[in-house]
Design an enzyme around this catalytic site. Structure first.
Site, PDB file in Angstrom:
ATOM      1  N   SER A 172      31.298  -8.247  14.977  1.00  0.00           N
ATOM      2  CA  SER A 172      32.037  -7.689  13.844  1.00  0.00           C
ATOM      3  C   SER A 172      31.900  -6.170  13.771  1.00  0.00           C
ATOM      4  CB  SER A 172      31.524  -8.308  12.539  1.00  0.00           C
ATOM      5  OG  SER A 172      30.146  -8.035  12.398  1.00  0.00           O
ATOM      6  N   LYS A 220      23.851   0.520  21.100  1.00  0.00           N
ATOM      7  CA  LYS A 220      24.434  -0.622  21.811  1.00  0.00           C
ATOM      8  C   LYS A 220      25.284  -0.219  23.012  1.00  0.00           C
ATOM      9  CE  LYS A 220      23.900  -3.902  18.140  1.00  0.00           C
ATOM     10  NZ  LYS A 220      24.418  -5.075  17.436  1.00  0.00           N
TER      11      LYS A 220
END
Length: 313
Positions: free
Chosen positions: A77, A52
């Site tokens: 999260s 990511k």
């Protein structure tokens, strides 16, 4: 909107100074078990421990100077919260991160280490979206979605581009499917950088919204998602879903026991730490090994951010 090979090449060049070119590994034993030739693109060795970082860096670098000055905001999260925080710190951009109160303390600590400013909220998607929207209004920060953002998708695709540059004759690239950013970017990479390479997704049976979406032709959601692969509990979005529908071959679903077994194989045989979501792709190959017999397959190991207090073995 048609994505071009040149666009993907520019993204790869743009983010190169801010990411690691991660290693590609192989295992003789896993090749024997699967009857295939496997190449693992190890994004567990990426900065902040997951693929990511690529999409976060590209999304921030796609902003203009005025936007960067006001910062970026997201709700996450876990891995994207860390990725956006670190990418923003690397580029001297403020990062506002909305995290559910229930997020593990270890993940909150990592975000703070990377310079992200955390706002906690109840864990429902509605609360997360409303809290992020409030920060947008107050600060003028630009919202960046963890997976349903074209700049993020193109950034995530660079992992598969590197894999195909190293091994151009792969028959398949297989990735786990969660929010859809990695599989969409990887499908575009396979289309433009592969040699008749097909892209396949792998998903837990307990969170098979993408598999059902492929069947119905519309975005499906999960009533519940009781899977060890906690990074794959999110749903597809309206930007990545059309790319997925058009460019991926199919999605293979695997059981929780198959995920745990594949996870253990990677830890024990390859001696690398990967998170459960990363093992889903290997589990899919083992499940359908007759279909993949004697094929050359690239697997994107999505990340290695493991909660060591909650190991399944």
């Amino acid at each position: 909107m048609e994505i071009t090979k040149l666009q993907l090449q520019k993204v790869q060049e743009r983010i190169e100074p801010y990411i690691h070119r991660t290693p590609v590994m192989k295992s003789r034993l896993l090749n024997e078990i699967t009857g295939t030739e496997l190449w693992f693109k190890c994004e567990n060795f990426q900065r902040m421990g997951a693929f990511k970082m690529r999409g976060a860096a590209n999304a921030i670098m796609s902003l203009n100077e005025a936007q960067r000055k006001k910062g970026v905001v997201t709700h996450s999260s876990g891995n994207f919260a860390q990725a956006l925080s670190l990418a923003a710190k690397s580029l001297n951009v403020p990062a506002y991160i909305v995290m559910p109160e229930s997020a593990p303390e270890v993940k909150k600590a990592a975000v703070r280490t990377y310079g992200g400013q955390i706002t906690e909220c109840p864990s429902t998607l509605k609360d997360r979206e409303e809290t992020a929207s409030g920060i947008e209004e107050k600060t003028g920060a630009t919202f960046i979605h963890p997976s349903n953002d074209l700049d993020v998708i193109l950034g995530q695709g660079t992992a598969a581009i590197e894999l195909l540059q190293d091994h151009p004759n792969l028959d398949y690239v297989i990735t786990p499917v969660g929010g859809g950013g990695l599989i969409a970017g990887s499908a575009l990479a396979a289309k433009y950088f592969g040699n008749n390479c097909r892209c396949i997704g792998a998903e837990p049976m307990e969170a098979d919204d993408a598999w059902r979406s492929m069947q119905s032709g519309r975005i499906e959601t999960n009533e519940s998602a009781n899977t060890i692969a906690d990074g794959l509990k999110t749903n597809l979005g309206d930007i990545n879903f059309p790319i997925i529908l058009e460019n991926i071959d199919r999605i293979i679903r695997v059981s929780e026991e198959e995920i745990k077994s594949a996870l253990r194989l990677i830890w024990e045989r390859m001696k690398i730490i990967v998170e459960p979501s990363s093992a889903v792709a290997l589990a899919a190959i083992i499940r359908e090994k007759e279909q993949f017999s004697n094929k050359k397959i690239g697997i994107v190991i999505s990340g290695g951010n493991v909660d060591l207090e909650r190991l399944p073995f």
